[in-house]
Design an enzyme around this catalytic site. Structure first.
Site, mmCIF file in Angstrom:
data_model
loop_
_atom_site.group_PDB
_atom_site.id
_atom_site.type_symbol
_atom_site.label_atom_id
_atom_site.label_comp_id
_atom_site.label_asym_id
_atom_site.label_seq_id
_atom_site.Cartn_x
_atom_site.Cartn_y
_atom_site.Cartn_z
ATOM 1 N N HIS A 124 15.108 -7.964 93.428
ATOM 2 C CA HIS A 124 16.095 -7.501 92.451
ATOM 3 C C HIS A 124 15.983 -5.997 92.245
ATOM 4 O O HIS A 124 15.999 -5.503 91.125
ATOM 5 C CB HIS A 124 15.898 -8.236 91.119
ATOM 6 C CG HIS A 124 16.021 -9.709 91.210
ATOM 7 N ND1 HIS A 124 15.574 -10.567 90.205
ATOM 8 C CD2 HIS A 124 16.546 -10.511 92.176
ATOM 9 C CE1 HIS A 124 15.810 -11.819 90.565
ATOM 10 N NE2 HIS A 124 16.397 -11.810 91.749
ATOM 11 N N LEU A 125 15.872 -5.243 93.324
ATOM 12 C CA LEU A 125 15.645 -3.798 93.222
ATOM 13 C C LEU A 125 16.906 -3.084 92.750
ATOM 14 O O LEU A 125 18.022 -3.422 93.158
ATOM 15 C CB LEU A 125 15.199 -3.242 94.574
ATOM 16 C CG LEU A 125 13.780 -3.644 94.985
ATOM 17 C CD1 LEU A 125 13.788 -4.969 95.722
ATOM 18 C CD2 LEU A 125 13.145 -2.576 95.859
#
Length: 543
Positions: free
Chosen positions: A476-477
């Site tokens: 989930h960067l």
């Protein structure tokens, strides 16, 4: 720009075909007023495992279809390099991700607005969430019904998963029929981007619908190596179709729109001379435009999985082998519920580590399956189940930084997982909650003992050591080109997603998120693209 080397000219150039780029390619070309070129570094999405949801395990570490990035080692991850693959294929990460549809909390977006990003509060962005979605299960004021992206409820149920949800209610976590509706808190089965047993990527929805648009050109296996800047304006891009080949240039009459994701977006900006001056000069790169926030503010959800053995039931571990797998394949072919049409996580729970908190600060996942060393990849040989957990809003942040002028070299990625003491405290509480859920009375019929971290691991220090050894990225960067007003020195784009101080260049992907949402980030990235389309078209005037 070397105009002798310009091969084509379009109104809009879009870099990256993932959760955002595919949407923008569709929306900007739909009217026929503007010519659009979409450049994707990876190949087409024809591989059959892309379209089978369970093919996630086969595709996520396939370098032909993913960028095989890793984090830099850190003390709090015991010197490990943690895999953080990103999609490198038509559809981007929507072609290889875990298929979960999760928007986040109202409070996430209201906080974005309070940071100075006018128009990004929940009420303002809800219509864009709804625009993306074709909800197959529920009709409420919170859900969309006419969008290109099908969102379905899990149709493959399992008694262990049912018992887990009942056990969560036993512990005070209520059932919640729609965590994307009025409130997120609670437990239940996930909603997924799966329809008729197949993965629904942005390539299969938005791009497939746009293929008849005469004004759209899609180039695959075309890696952009530089954004071309002249007189403080983006005028085009340079790209290469393969190592060793010469570069080509494409001009943009109106805008270049960067949708390459939280790693490749700052990487490409830096390669183009846009970033922190001292860093670029140290690599021998000319500074086109000084912006110190490029590559900074990287955030991610650091997840840890508690694993237990199962008794009195078959799990996915057994169903995925031999004769039983043949039956599941047949079910999938006949469009019946099947493990081939599942997301890696079946069940969610959102809850608080402190009752005084206004909203939940933990997300958890559960599945009646387990993987070697708790990492989604190779199934264990014994019947198992997994309960994972991560902190919604980590305070730790890191950076993405190129280390070379070579556009094919991977950048340095350092999320600084668990660097902030608050993050360590919340994660330890989350692991303890995951254990309590696995030990609930309703799940006791199936619980056959904890494997990871194991019953002897009890103190906070021991649990932190476990998290340091086995924790992984949730993929989930975000945040590496964050949105903010002009007086925010570290902001890269303004609330209209225009790069501060430059004309003709916007960014629309997860990198612009000013803070990490309380969710998997795909749904929010699609929302950003839908809003970006309105922002762009609203400022354009067809001739």
């Amino acid at each position: 720009m070397d105009y002798n080397n310009v091969t084509e000219t379009y109104d809009y150039l879009i870099i990256g075909s993932g959760a955002a780029g595919a949407i923008l390619a569709n929306r900007l070309s739909a009217s026929g007023h503007y010519s659009v070129c979409l450049l994707e570094a990876g190949p087409s999405d024809r591989h059959p495992f892309i379209h089978i949801p369970a093919g996630f395990i086969k595709m996520i570490f396939n370098p032909a279809y993913t960028w095989q990035f890793t984090t830099e080692p850190s003390e709090l991850t015991l010197g490990r390099r943690i895999p953080i693959p990103q999609g490198r294929v038509l559809g981007g990460s929507t072609s290889i991700n875990g298929l979960i549809y999760n928007r986040g909390q109202r409070e996430d977006f209201d906080h974005w607005s309070r940071l100075g990003n006018t128009g990004w509060d929940y009420e303002s962005i809800l219509p864009y969430f709804k625009r993306t979605e074709h909800s197959l299960a529920r009709v409420t004021k919170y859900r969309g019904h006419d969008g290109p992206m099908p969102v379905s409820d899990t149709d493959w149920k399992h008694p262990i998963a049912d018992a887990f949800i009942a056990g969560a209610e036993e512990l005070g976590i209520p059932g919640n029929e729609d965590y994307n509706g009025h409130t997120q808190e609670g437990a239940g089965y996930f909603q997924r981007t799966i329809h008729k047993g197949r993965r629904m990527s942005t390539a299969q929805t938005y791009l497939k619908a746009a293929k008849h648009h005469k004004s759209l050109r899609i180039k695959t296996s075309a890696q952009v190596t530089r954004i071309l800047i002249e007189n403080e304006r983006a005028v085009g891009v340079e790209y290469r179709e393969a190592r060793g080949q010469s570069n080509s240039q494409i001009a943009a009459r109106r805008e270049v729109i960067l949708c390459a994701g939280a790693i490749n977006t700052p990487k490409l900006l830096q390669l183009s001379g846009i970033g922190e001056s001292e860093h670029l000069q140290g690599l021998g790169l000319p500074v086109s435009h000084a912006l110190p926030g490029v590559g900074q503010h990287l955030k991610d959800h650091y997840s840890v999985r508690v694993v237990a053995r199962v008794k009195n039931s078959r799990t996915i571990n057994e169903l995925a082998r031999g004769f039983q797998l043949s039956g599941q394949i047949l079910n999938w072919i006949l469009r019946r519920p099947s493990i081939l049409a599942l997301s890696p996580s079946l069940v969610y729970y959102f809850w608080k580590t402190d009752e005084a908190l206004p909203t939940s600060d933990l997300q958890g996942v559960f599945t009646p399956a387990s993987y070697k060393e708790g990492y989604v990849g190779v199934l264990d040989d014994y019947p198992g189940m997994t309960c994972g957990v991560w902190q919604h809003r980590p305070r730790s942040s890191g950076f993405v930084r190129i280390t070379s002028k070579d556009p094919f070299a991977a950048p340095m990625v350092q999320p600084n997982y668990l660097q902030d003491p608050h993050d360590r405290e919340i994660l330890i509480k989350g692991i303890r909650l995951a254990r309590r859920l696995l030990e609930s009375e309703r799940l006791s019929h199936y619980m056959d003992g904890e494997v990871l971290p194991g019953g002897s691991t009890q103190s906070d220090e021991e649990l932190l050591a476990f998290a340091s050894r086995f924790g992984v990225s949730s993929y989930h960067l975000n945040g590496t080109a964050k949105m903010g007003p002009a007086d925010d020195a570290m902001a890269v784009v303004d609330p209209e997603l225009r790069v501060h101080g430059l004309q003709g260049l916007r960014i629309a992907d997860s990198s612009v998120m000013p803070e990490i949402p309380s969710a998997n980030i795909c749904a929010a990235t699609m929302m950003i693209a839908e809003k970006a389309a309105d922002l762009i078209l609203g400022s354009s005037h067809p001739s």
